[in-house]
Design a protein around this motif. Structure first.
Motif, short mmCIF file in Angstrom:
data_model
loop_
_atom_site.label_atom_id
_atom_site.label_comp_id
_atom_site.label_asym_id
_atom_site.label_seq_id
_atom_site.Cartn_x
_atom_site.Cartn_y
_atom_site.Cartn_z
N ALA A 149 0.83 -1.21 0.00
CA ALA A 149 0.00 0.00 0.00
C ALA A 149 0.86 1.26 0.00
O ALA A 149 0.60 2.21 -0.74
N LEU A 150 1.93 1.24 0.81
CA LEU A 150 2.79 2.43 0.89
C LEU A 150 3.49 2.68 -0.44
O LEU A 150 3.59 3.81 -0.90
N LEU A 151 3.96 1.62 -1.07
CA LEU A 151 4.65 1.78 -2.37
C LEU A 151 3.68 2.34 -3.41
O LEU A 151 3.98 3.32 -4.09
N ALA B 222 1.12 4.06 -3.00
CA ALA B 222 0.75 5.45 -2.70
C ALA B 222 1.98 6.35 -2.74
O ALA B 222 1.88 7.55 -2.49
N ASP B 223 3.14 5.75 -3.01
CA ASP B 223 4.39 6.51 -3.05
C ASP B 223 4.63 7.26 -1.74
O ASP B 223 5.01 8.42 -1.74
N GLN C 123 -9.73 -3.08 4.17
CA GLN C 123 -9.83 -1.66 4.56
C GLN C 123 -8.94 -1.38 5.76
O GLN C 123 -8.24 -0.37 5.80
N ARG D 38 -5.38 -1.10 4.67
CA ARG D 38 -5.13 0.19 4.00
C ARG D 38 -5.13 1.34 5.00
O ARG D 38 -4.30 2.24 4.92
N ARG D 39 -6.06 1.28 5.95
CA ARG D 39 -6.10 2.37 6.94
C ARG D 39 -4.82 2.39 7.76
O ARG D 39 -4.22 3.44 7.99
N ALA E 182 -1.89 1.38 6.88
CA ALA E 182 -0.83 1.93 6.03
C ALA E 182 -0.95 3.45 5.99
O ALA E 182 0.04 4.18 6.12
N ARG E 183 -2.17 3.91 5.86
CA ARG E 183 -2.41 5.36 5.79
C ARG E 183 -1.95 6.01 7.09
O ARG E 183 -1.24 7.01 7.09
#
Ligand SMILES: Nc1nc2c(c(=O)[nH]1)N[C@H]1C(S)=C(S)[C@@H](COP(=O)(O)OP(=O)(O)OC[C@H]3O[C@@H](n4cnc5c(=O)[nH]c(N)nc54)[C@H](O)[C@@H]3O)O[C@H]1N2
Ligand SMILES: Nc1nc2c(c(=O)[nH]1)N[C@H]1C(S)=C(S)[C@@H](COP(=O)(O)OP(=O)(O)OC[C@H]3O[C@@H](n4cnc5c(=O)[nH]c(N)nc54)[C@H](O)[C@@H]3O)O[C@H]1N2
Ligand code: SF4
Ligand code: SF4
Ligand code: SF4
Ligand code: SF4
Ligand code: SF4
Ligand SMILES: [Mo]
Lengths: 349, 957, 252
Positions: free
Chosen positions: B239-241, B243-244, B347, B350-351, B353-354
Motif C-alpha cells: 500500500a505504501l509503495l 501510494a508513493d 480496509q 489500507r487504513r 498503512a495510511r
C-alpha cells in the motif's frame, strides 16, 4: 453466603429461647399469679394459691438453656472467642454489639425469676401439701416484683431478637438480608418457636389440662400461619431481586457487556469461600417447601389435633416441637444459602 | 483510643543492599532490605536505568524464591534409574572429581563429545568462553529455541535487533506497533514506556491473535492469524509503495537500497551487488548529462532507485529497491489478496498503512539538535519519523520468522523509521556492522582451545560448521546447510540428535539452567524418554552422562547423573556484561553486577565459581597459569575483574584502569567491584546528545562508541535492505562455489535464502505444505521412536486451529510455581478460545475437552475469551508441572490440572512414515517453530470431570 | 471506636488508571510482600505448596472481557482491574464492628483494623461490598489494605519512598496515591480531567479511591452512534509501476 452451623444454631436456638422467655415473661407480667384458694390450713386461715406462668417452671429452665446454648454457639463463629467480651463496647453503632449487650442484660431479670420461682417451689408455707407441682401456696408471694421482672424479661427478649435480625437486615451488600421482611420474620419466627417450646415443656410439669395451653395451641396455629405467610412474602421478594452484574461492580458497564475473564487467583480464596456459596435454584425450591411443611404446616396440624383430643397432646406437643425445630433449621440454612453477596459480582459466579 | 501498638515509623530492616534482580532476564536493579540476616523486603532501585524503581510481581516475590523449599542443598549423584529421582548426596570434592574425570577423558579423546548448553543463563560471556577453552564446538545458549529469528534477522539487516538490542523511542514516538509481544525480556522498561505513551496519548496497535496484557491497553487490536505477519507487513509495504509514501532519501542515505544488483541468471554472481575492482559497492547516480555508475557510498550524489543499467562489463544490473518494489507491488501482496489468510480485512490494512504514512511524514519531528554524520556533514536538526515498531516471539517462534522479521525491518526502512527521533532506536553497543564480523569457531588450536567462540555469524558458505560432505559437524546441526544462520545454536535439538547419534554420539550432556526435561523441550514426552533411552547393544544410556546445574528441584534434575546445586541469585556474584546480553537503553550503555546479599545456608556453590574450578582442574588454557595453578582461585568475582578478552577489555566496562578512571577500556582495576557496589551495582554511560539518533551513521555516536570499544571503526553501518549475504548461499545451492549444500538440501537453501524478504506458510506439513522445503529421499535422522504416525501433509482442515502460548507476566517459565505467592495467581492453566469457536464445537465455558494434535492429545479445561481470534486457541506457558518436581504436593493443580502444549509440538518435521527429516525450525536460523502447532478440539464424554491427561502417539509419556 | 469520625479534610486514597493497567500483578505481590513482613503481617497462606493454596491478599487483580458495540459490529476489550480497600468515607465495615477494632482514622480517613481488638466475627467483611477485607483462621483476626500507613508517614524512609508499596511497584505507573480531599492535589486533578469514578456509589459508602476509565479506543471503527470516518483513499491515484521513481531526484 456460606451457611455455617454455629450461626444457624445460634439464631434458631436463641430465637426460640427468647420466644419462650418472652411468653413466660409476659405470663409473669400480666398472667394471674395467685388466687385465694378454697383450702384452709390447720390454723383455719384460707390459703393463697400461686402458680408459675403456664404452670411450668420447667419451661423457664429449658428456655433459659436454649438461650444460653444459642449464645455459646455464636462464639463458635469467632476467630478469637476469648475476646468475645469486647463485643459489647460498640452498642452506639453496631447491632452485633447491641445484641450482645441486651442479651447479657436480659439474663439479669431472667436469672432472678428463675431463682424466685425455684425458691418458692422449694418452700411452700406451713407444711401444707402442695397439691400440684409448679403451684404452691404463699400469702407472702410478691406479685408486683414478679410482674416487673417478667416484663423486663419479655422486653429484653424482644429487643435481643430485634437486634439479631438487624445485624443481617442492616447489611446492604447482601440484598436478600437488607430486605423489609427480615426483621418481622425473625421476631415472628422467634415467637412461634417459643410457643412450640413452651407447649412441649409445659407438659413436663405433669399438670393436667390448663387453659394457658389453649392459648399456646391456638397461638401455634395462628403464628404458624403468620410465619408461613411472611416467609412466602420474603421469598417472593428476594426472587424478584436482580443480582449485581460485573459491569455494575466494576463501573465498566458504560463501555459494554462485561464478563469476568481471569480471576485474581485460580483457586478459591476467603471471599469466595465465605460469600461465594452458590445454591442451585431447584434445590432451593425443594428446601423451601420442606421448611414450610416441617416448620409450620405440621406443627399447626398437630396443634389442631391436640385441641380435638387432649388425650394425646403430650406426645403431639413434642412431635410439633421436633418438626418445628427441624423446619426452622432448614429455613435458617436457606436464609444464608440463598443470600448473594455483592462481591461475587467481581467473579465468574 | 484504638491501635495502641500502631507504629508509623518502624524501620524496614537493619541493612539495605543493592544488587540485580534475577527473577527474570530483564535484570532490574533492586534494593534488598535485610532484618537481622533475613531478607525482609525487596523493592526496585530508583537510581537504576533499567527499572527506575519499579518492580514486577516476580521481582517482589523473589523473597519467596530465595526461601523456596525446592532449593537444592547438596551435590547429588544418581543411584537409581534416570528419571526416577533416586540420588545420593555427595560432597563437592567427589562431585568435582567425577566431573573432571568425565570431561578430562572427553577432552583427551574428542572435545566435541561434550555438549555444553545453557538455558536462561545470563553469563554467556563466561560459559561461551569456557566452552571455547575446552575446545568443543557443541556449545549454545537458549537463543535457538527462543528468539534467534529476531536476533538474526536484526543483526543481518540492521546490525541491531528488536530482541534486547533496540527499543521504541518511548519519549517521542506517536505510533507504536507491537507485533506478537506478550511480555518480552524488557518487562519493566516496556511497561514504563507504555505508561509514557499512554500518558502522552500516542496510539498503540497490537498485532496479535490474542488481546491480553499490552494488547489490552492498545488502541487497536489486529487479531491476526498466527504465522501470517509476513503477509500483513507485505501488504502494508504494498500500500505504501503504491501510494508513493516512501522515504527514498533515507533509503539511499542509510541503506543499500540503491546498490546495483547484478542480473545474470546463470552467472556465479547473479543477485550479488555490483562492485568495483576494490570491492566497493556500486550504484547508478544521476549525472548532469547522463546516468553514471559510481561508488554507492559516495556522498553528494543523486542515486537512482529504479531503472536497469549496464555495468562496465556490459552486464545488466538494477537497484535493489527495484527488485523490492517489483516483489511487493505485485498483486499477491495486495491487501485484498492477503485479507482472508491474515484474518484482517483489506480496509483495515489500507487504513493502517495510511496511519503509518501520516504519522511518519505528516507528523515528522524536527529535533533542533546539531549533529555530524559519518561523512562529516553537519546537520542543524534531526528529522524524526515517530513510527515505532516492536516485535518478539509472535514473529520469531514460527518457521517463517526470519523473513517475517526482515519484512518488518524493511517496512521500518521505507518509512525512514530506524534510529530517528520517535522511531525504533538502537541500544548501545549496537549498531554493529550487519552482520557482525565474529564467525563461529570451527578449528582447534594447538592448546586444544577453539579458534573462536563457538557461536557467531556466518557470512558465507565457507563459515559453515560442516564436514567435507557438507554434513553437520555440530550435534545440534547449527551452522549446517539445514540452518546456516543458527547464530544461537539449537538447544531444542540436542537431546533428539544425541539420542539418535545423528550426526554422531556424544559422551556428556552438560546443561546449565535449562529445564530440558519439561517446559523447554519440544515433544516433551518423547524427550524425557530419550534421556532415559538405552542402547540395546551395550545397555548403556544413549547419552552416557548428563551433568546438570540447577538451583532448584526442577523436572530436569530427575534426568541428571550428577547434579551441581547452584545458589539463589541473592547469594552470588554475577555479571551483566556488555559482552553478553546488555541491559543498555537507547540513551546510554549500562552493565551491572550481582553481589551476594546473604550467605547460603546450604552446601551449594555459585555455578560460575564451579565452572572456573572445573576449568582449572581440567587445566584448560586461560584458566591456569604457566605453573598450572588456577588463575581465578577467588572465583567469578575475581574473573569479572581480572579477565581480559582483549587488552583493556573485560566483562565490566565501568571504573576500569588503575584508578578506576576509565570507561570501557582500561587495565583491570582491583577495586572495580567496590565501585560498582558503591554505585548501586550498576554502571551507566550516557550517549552524547548529538549522538542519540542516526547512530548507524552519526559521527558523534560512532566516535563515542569507538572510545568504549563498541565498534572497531567510525565507518557508517549500512542497513542491509538487500541481504547480499543470503544470496551467497542461494548461489551455492545453485551449484556455484567450492562449498555447496548436499543434494537433499539444495531446494531448501535455494528457496529460503532469498536476499529480499518474502512470506511463506509455516513449514509444518500440517499447515498444508507437505512438500515445503523439498527434502530429498535420504533421511538425515531416524524417527526417535516408532509410533502410529500421522500422514504428513494431511489437509489443514483436520487441524483447523492454531495453538500458541503466552508468557504470564507474573511467572518466569518453570521458576514461578515453587513460589508460594506467584503460584497462588495461577496454579493451573486453561485453554482459552473464542466464544464463537467454543459454540461451534459445542464447548461450554469450563468444559474439559481434548486438544488433538499430530503427536497425541491432551485433556484440558476450556475457558472462553472474546479477546482471542476465532482461529486460535492459547494458554499460559509453563504453568503445567510434572509430579515430583518443585517440591509441590503430588496432586497439586499444576500436576493434575495444568498442562503444557509442548507435548504436542514436534521437534522434527517428518516424512510420511514419520521419519524426522529436519528440525521443526526456521530453515534460515534454526529457530524453534513453537507457534506453528495446529490442533483440533474434541469433546469429552464427561466435560465436567476434572483432570488433565496426556495421551501421546507411541510409547513416550 | 467504630463511630465514624467527622469527615476529615484530608482524604488519602488511590487512583487507579484502567486505561494503562496491563494486569501484571506487581501491585498485588508488592503489597503482599510489604505487609507480610510488616507490622500488619503476617498475611498467612494456607497449603502454600499443596492442592488448594490460598492466602491473604490486600490487593487482587481481576481481568474482564468487554464487548463493545461499534458500527461495524463489536469491539473486544480486555480490561484489568485491581481491587483493594477504597477507604470509604461512610463505610459500614467500620460501624458494624462490635469491638472498635475496625476504625477510620480521623486525621486522614484511612480505614484500619486493630488486630489486638478484633474478635474475628467477620461482620465487617460481610458489610464490605468491595471484598476488601481478608480473614484467615490462622490469625483469627480481620486484615485489609492499610494504605501503607506504615510507609507514607514513615520517617525512616526517604521522602520519595513514603508511598504505598503498590504505587512504588507499578511498572506502568497506573497507580497514583494522594489526597483526594484537596481539589488542587495532582490526584484530584487527574480524576477531574480523566473522569475518575467511584465503585458502586449506590451503597453510599462514598469510596475515596477512584478508577480512571479506559480511554476511547482509536482503532478506526467508529463507536455505535458516531458516524463512520470518511474512507480517505490512500492509493486512489494509481500511479504507474516501479518506473514512477525513475526521475525522482534523491540526495545522498
Ligand atoms: N510451549 C512453549 N514452550 C516454550 C516456550 C513457549 O513460548 N511455548 N518458550 C521457549 C523459550 S523462548 C524459552 S527461553 C524456554 C525457557 O526455558 P528455560 O530456559 O529452560 O527456562 P526455565 O524453564 O525457567 O528453566 C530454567 C531452569 O533454570 C533453573 N534456575 C532458576 N534459577 C537458577 C539459578 O539461579 N541457577 C541455576 N543454575 N539454575 C536456575 C530453574 O530451576 C529451571 O530449571 O522455554 C521455551 N519453551
Ligand atoms: N513474565 C515473564 N517474562 C518473560 C518470560 C516469562 O517466562 N515470564 N520469558 C522471557 C523469555 S525467555 C522470552 S523469549 C520473552 C518472550 O517474550 P514474548 O515474545 O512477549 O513472549 P511470548 O509470550 O511467547 O509472546 C508471544 C506473543 O505473540 C503472540 N503470537 C503468537 N503467534 C503469533 C503470530 O503469528 N503473530 C503475532 N502477531 N503474534 C503472535 C502471542 O499471542 C503472544 O502474545 O519473554 C521473556 N520475559
Ligand atoms: S522484570 Fe525481571 S528483573 Fe525486573 S524486577 Fe521483574 S523479575 Fe526482576
Ligand atoms: S501493577 Fe500497575 S499495571 Fe500491574 S496490575 Fe497493578 S496496577 Fe495494573
Ligand atoms: S472498601 Fe470495604 S473495607 Fe474498605 S472502607 Fe470501603 S467498605 Fe470498608
Ligand atoms: S472481624 Fe474484627 S474488625 Fe471485623 S467486625 Fe469483627 S471485630 Fe470488628
Ligand atoms: S496501599 Fe499498601 S496495603 Fe493497600 S493495596 Fe497498596 S500496597 Fe497494599
Ligand atoms: Mo526465551
Amino acid at each position: 453466603m456460606r451457611p455455617t452451623f454455629s450461626i444457624i444454631a445460634f439464631t434458631v436456638l436463641s430465637g426460640i429461647g427468647y420466644g419462650a422467655w418472652f411468653l413466660f415473661g409476659l405470663g409473669a407480667a400480666i398472667g394471674p399469679a395467685c388466687s385465694a384458694g378454697g383450702l384452709s390450713g390447720p390454723s383455719g386461715a384460707t390459703l393463697t394459691s400461686c402458680h408459675a406462668p403456664f404452670d411450668s417452671f420447667a419451661a423457664l429452665l429449658v428456655a433459659s438453656a436454649c438461650v444460653a446454648v444459642g449464645l455459646l454457639c455464636s462464639l463458635g463463629h469467632l476467630g478469637k472467642p476469648q475476646r468475645a467480651w469486647r463485643a459489647v463496647s460498640q452498642w452506639r453503632t453496631s447491632w452485633l454489639s447491641r445484641e450482645g449487650a441486651i442479651a447479657l442484660l436480659t439474663f439479669v431479670p431472667a436469672a432472678v425469676l428463675v431463682v424466685r420461682y425455684g425458691l418458692a417451689l422449694q418452700s411452700p408455707t406451713d407444711g401444707v401439701a402442695v397439691t400440684e407441682l409448679h403451684r404452691w401456696n404463699d400469702a407472702s408471694w410478691d406479685e408486683t416484683g414478679n410482674r416487673l421482672l417478667g416484663g423486663l424479661v419479655a422486653l429484653g427478649s424482644l429487643a435481643t431478637v430485634f437486634c439479631t435480625a438487624n445485624i443481617y437486615a442492616s447489611l446492604k451488600p447482601i440484598r436478600a438480608w437488607h430486605e423489609r421482611h427480615v426483621v418481622p420474620a425473625y421476631l415472628l419466627l422467634g415467637l412461634y418457636g417459643g410457643t412450640l417450646l413452651l407447649h412441649a415443656t409445659t407438659t413436663l410439669s405433669g399438670a393436667t389440662w390448663h387453659r394457658d395451653r389453649l392459648v399456646l395451641l391456638v397461638g401455634t396455629i395462628a403464628l404458624a400461619a403468620g410465619c408461613g405467610w411472611i416467609k412466602l412474602r420474603y421469598w417472593r421478594s428476594i426472587d424478584a431481586q436482580s443480582s449485581i452484574a460485573a459491569g455494575q461492580a466494576t463501573g465498566l458497564e458504560t463501555l459494554g457487556v462485561v464478563r469476568a475473564f481471569e480471576a485474581p487467583h485460580t483457586e478459591e480464596n476467603y471471599l469466595l469461600h465465605e460469600m461465594g456459596f452458590m445454591l442451585a435454584r431447584k434445590h432451593a425450591r425443594a428446601l423451601r417447601r420442606i421448611a414450610l411443611v416441617a416448620a409450620f404446616a405440621v406443627p399447626a396440624l398437630l396443634a389442631a389435633v391436640a385441641l380435638a383430643l387432649p388425650a394425646v397432646q403430650v406426645a403431639i406437643a413434642w412431635l410439633a416441637l421436633a418438626s418445628g425445630l427441624a423446619g426452622l433449621f432448614v429455613e435458617r440454612w436457606l436464609f444464608f444459602a440463598e443470600a448473594k453477596h455483592a462481591v461475587t459480582a467481581y467473579y465468574r459466579r | 483510643m484504638p491501635h495502641a501498638h500502631l507504629n508509623l515509623h518502624a524501620p524496614t530492616g537493619d541493612v539495605v543492599k543493592t544488587t540485580t534482580c534475577y527473577m527474570c532476564a530483564c535484570r532490574c536493579g533492586i534494593r534488598v532490605h535485610l532484618d537481622d540476616g533475613r531478607v525482609r523486603y525487596i523493592d526496585g532501585n530508583p537510581q537504576h536505568p533499567v527499572n527506575r524503581g519499579v518492580i514486577c510481581a516476580k521481582g517482589s516475590a523473589g523473597i519467596m524464591q530465595h526461601y523456596s523449599p525446592a532449593r537444592l542443598s547438596k551435590p547429588l549423584l544418581r543411584v537409581g534409574e534416570r528419571g526416577a529421582r533416586a540420588f545420593r548426596e555427595i560432597e563437592w570434592d567427589e562431585a568435582l572429581a567425577l566431573a573432571t574425570q568425565w570431561l578430562g577423558d572427553i577432552r583427551a579423546r574428542n572435545p566435541d563429545e561434550l555438549a555444553f548448553f545453557t538455558g536462561r543463563d545470563q553469563s554467556q560471556a563466561l560459559t561461551g568462553w569456557w566452552a571455547q577453552q575446552f575446545g568443543t564446538i557443541n556449545y549454545a545458549a537458549h537463543g535457538g529455541f527462543c528468539s534467534v529469528n529476531m536476533a538474526a534477522a536484526g543483526m543481518y539487516t540492521l546490525g541491531g535487533s528488536f530482541w534486547e538490542f533496540g527499543e521504541p523511542d518511548w519519549e517521542l514516538t506517536r505510533y507504536l506497533m507491537l507485533w506478537g509481544v506478550a511480555e518480552d525480556h524488557d518487562s519493566n522498561p516496556i511497561k514504563l514506556g507504555l505508561g509514557k505513551l499512554k500518558a502522552r496519548g500516542a496510539k498503540i496497535v497490537a498485532v496479535n491473535p490474542v488481546r491480553t496484557g499490552y494488547g489490552a491497553i492498545a488502541d487497536e487490536w489486529v487479531p491476526i492469524n498466527p504465522g501470517t505477519d509476513g503477509l500483513l507487513a507485505g501488504a502494508l509495504i504494498h500500500a505504501l509503495l503504491h501510494a508513493d509514501r516512501v522515504d527514498l532519501d533515507y533509503l539511499v542515505r542509510y541503506t543499500n537500497a540503491h546498490h546495483l544488483v547484478i542480473r545474470a541468471p546463470e552467472a556465479p554472481d547473479d543477485g550479488m551487488i555490483a562492485r568495483d575492482a576494490d570491492g566497493h559497492a556500486l550504484c547508478a547516480a544521476r549525472g548532469d548529462d547522463a546516468v553514471r555508475i559510481v561508488r554507492a557510498d559516495a556522498i553528494g550524489i543523486a542515486p537512482l532507485v529504479v531503472g536497469e543499467v549496464r555495468l562496465a562489463d556490459g552486464r545488466v544490473a538494477v537497484p535493489a529497491f527495484q527488485l523490492f518494489a517489483e516483489r511487493f507491488m505485485a498483486d499477491d501482496y495486495a491487501p485484498e489478496a492477503v485479507a482472508t489468510t491474515c484474518g484482517v480485512d483489506a480496509q483495515t490494512i489500507r487504513r493502517l498503512a495510511r496511519e503509518l504514512a501520516d504519522v511518519a511524514f505528516e507528523q515528522a519531528i524536527h529535533l533542533p539538535q546539531r549533529w555530524t554524520d559519518a561523512w562529516g556533514r553537519e546537520h542543524a536538526e534531526m528529522i524524526g519519523r515517530p513510527v515505532a515498531m516492536h516485535a518478539m516471539r509472535g514473529i520469531s517462534a514460527h518457521a517463517n520468522g526470519f523473513h517475517t522479521c526482515r519484512s518488518l525491518h524493511l517496512l521500518q526502512m521505507i518509512l525512514g523509521a530506524i534510529d530517528t527521533p520517535g522511531s525504533f532506536r538502537y541500544q548501545p553497543p549496537y549498531p554493529k556492522t550487519a552482520p557482525p564480523p565474529n564467525r563461529p569457531g570451527r578449528a582447534r588450536k594447538a592448546d586444544g582451545a577453539l579458534d573462536a567462540g563457538p557461536l557467531g555469524y556466518v557470512h558465507a558458505p565457507d563459515d559453515l560448521v560442516v564436514d567435507a560432505r557438507g554434513e553437520p559437524r555440530r550435534i545440534d546441526k547449527a551452522f549446517s546447510w539445514q540452518h546456516p544462520f543458527a547464530a544461537h545454536g539449537m538447544l531444542q535439538n540436542v537431546i533428539a540428535n544425541a539420542c539418535a547419534g545423528d550426526p554422531y554420539r556424544i559422551d556428556t550432556l552438560f546443561l546449565f539452567m535449562a529445564n530440558m526435561g519439561w517446559n523447554s523441550a519440544m515433544n516433551t514426552g518423547a524427550t524425557r524418554a530419550m534421556l532415559c533411552e538405552r542402547d540395546p547393544a551395550s545397555g548403556e544410556y544413549r547419552i552416557p552422562h548428563v551433568i546438570y546445574a540447577d538451583a532448584y528441584d526442577s523436572e530436569t534434575v530427575a534426568f541428571a547423573d550428577l547434579v551441581l546445586p547452584d545458589t539463589t541469585y541473592l547469594e552470588r556474584y554475577d555479571c551483566i556484561s556488555l559482552l553478553d546480553r546488555p541491559i543498555s537503553d537507547a540513551d546510554g550503555a549500562s552493565d551491572a553486577i550481582r553481589q551476594p546479599v546473604v550467605q547460603p545456608d546450604r552446601d551449594v556453590r555459585p555455578f560460575q565459581d564451579v565452572l572456573l574450578d572445573l576449568g582449572a582442574r581440567l587445566r584448560l588454557p586461560g584458566l591456569v597459569d604457566e605453573q598450572g595453578a588456577p588463575k581465578y582461585p577467588r572465583g567469578y568475582a575475581q574473573y569479572m575483574v581480572e579477565h581480559e578478552r582483549a587488552p583493556g577489555i573485560g566483562l565490566l566496562a565501568g571504573w576500569r584502569g588503575a584508578g578506576g578512571a576509565n570507561d570501557g577500556v582500561g587495565t583491570p582495576n582491583p577495586d572495580q567491584l567496590a565501585r560498582y557496589v558503591e554505585h548501586g551495582c550498576h554502571w551507566h554511560r550516557a550517549v552524547p546528545a548529538a549522538g542519540r539518533y542516526y547512530k548507524m551513521a552519526n559521527r558523534d555516536y560512532l566516535e563515542w562508541a569507538k572510545s568504549l570499544a563498541f565498534v572497531g571503526s567510525t565507518q557508517p553501518v549500512v542497513l542491509q535492505f538487500y541481504a547480499e549475504t543470503l544470496q551467497r548461499f542461494r548461489l551455492a545451492a545453485r551449484g556455484h562455489g567450492a562449498m555447496q549444500p548436499p543434494e537433499r538440501e539444495r531446494a531448501r537453501v535455494e528457496r529460503y535464502f532469498d536476499p529480499l524478504p518474502f512470506h511463506y506458510p509455516s513449514l509444518s506439513p500440517l499447515a498444508g505444505e507437505g512438500a515445503e522445503g523439498g527434502w530429498g529421499e535420504v533421511s538425515s535422522q531416524d524417527a526417535p521412536h516408532a509410533n502410529p504416525l500421522p500422514q504428513a501433509g494431511e489437509p489443514k482442515a483436520r487441524y483447523p486451529l492454531a495453538a500458541i502460548t503466552q508468557r504470564p507476566m507474573f511467572m518466569y517459565h518453570a521458576w514461578g510455581s515453587q513460589n508460594r505467592w506467584l503460584r497462588q495467581i495461577a496454579t493451573r492453566n486453561y485453554l482459552y478460545l473464542n466464544p464463537r469457536t467454543a459454540a461451534e464445537h459445542g464447548v461450554a465455558d469450563g468444559d474439559w475437552i481434548w486438544l488433538v494434535g499430530e503427536r497425541g492429545r491432551l485433556r484440558v479445561q476450556a475457558r472462553t475469551h472474546a479477546g482471542t481470534a476465532p482461529g486460535t486457541v492459547w494458554s499460559w506457558n509453563a504453568i503445567g508441572k510434572r509430579k515430583g518436581a518443585w517440591r509441590l504436593a503430588a496432586d497439586a493443580p499444576e500436576n493434575v490440572d495444568g498442562f503444557l502444549l509442548n507435548h504436542l509440538i514436534d521437534e522434527s518435521l517428518r516424512d510420511r512414515d514419520g521419519r524426522a527429516r529436519c528440525a521443526n525450525a526456521d530453515p534460515v536460523t534454526g529457530q524453534a517453530a513453537w507457534f506453528d502447532l495446529r490442533v483440533r478440539i474434541e469433546r469429552d464424554a464427561e466435560p465436567r470431570r476434572h483432570g488433565h491427561r496426556i495421551e501421546l502417539a507411541g510409547a513416550a509419556g | 471506636m467504630t463511630a465514624l469520625p467527622p469527615p476529615s479534610a484530608k482524604k488519602l486514597g488511590l487512583v487507579i488508571d484502567l486505561d494503562t493497567c496491563v494486569g501484571c500483578h506487581a501491585c498485588a505481590v508488592a503489597c503482599k510482600e510489604w505487609n507480610d513482613g510488616g507490622q500488619f503481617g503476617p498475611l498467612p497462606d494456607e497449603d502454600p505448596y499443596g492442592t488448594q493454596p490460598h492466602g491473604v491478599w490486600f490487593n487482587r487483580v481481576h481481568s474482564y472481557a468487554v464487548e463493545q458495540a461499534t458500527q461495524g459490529g463489536t469491539r473486544e476489550l480486555t480490561v484489568h482491574f485491581p481491587r483493594s480497600c477504597l477507604h470509604c468515607e461512610t463505610p459500614a465495615c467500620v460501624t458494624v464492628c462490635p469491638t472498635g477494632a475496625s476504625y477510620k482514622r480521623a486525621e486522614d480517613g484511612i480505614v484500619l483494623v486493630d488486630a489486638d481488638r478484633c474478635i474475628g466475627c467477620q461482620l465487617c467483611a460481610w458489610a464490605c461490598p468491595y471484598g476488601a477485607r481478608e480473614f484467615s483462621m490462622e490469625r483469627g483476626t480481620m486484615q485489609k489494605c492499610t494504605l501503607c500507613v506504615d510507609r507514607i508517614y514513615n520517617e525512616t524512609l526517604d521522602q520519595a519512598d513514603r508511598q504505598p508499596a503498590c504505587v512504588m511497584a507499578c511498572p506502568t505507573r497506573a497507580r497514583h496515591f494522594g489526597d483526594l480531599g484537596d481539589a488542587q492535589s495532582p490526584v484530584s486533578k487527574l480524576v477531574a480531567e480523566r473522569g475518575g469514578y467511584a465503585l458502586m456509589p449506590e451503597y453510599d459508602y462514598q469510596p475515596v479511591n477512584r478508577y480512571l476509565p479506559p480511554r476511547p479506543r482509536r482503532d478506526g471503527c467508529a463507536d455505535a452512534g458516531a458516524k463512520p470516518a470518511p474512507e480517505e483513499a490512500l492509493d486512489a491515484a494509481q500511479l504507474p509501476g516501479v518506473l514512477r521513481w525513475l526521475d525522482r531526484v534523491l540526495s545522498r
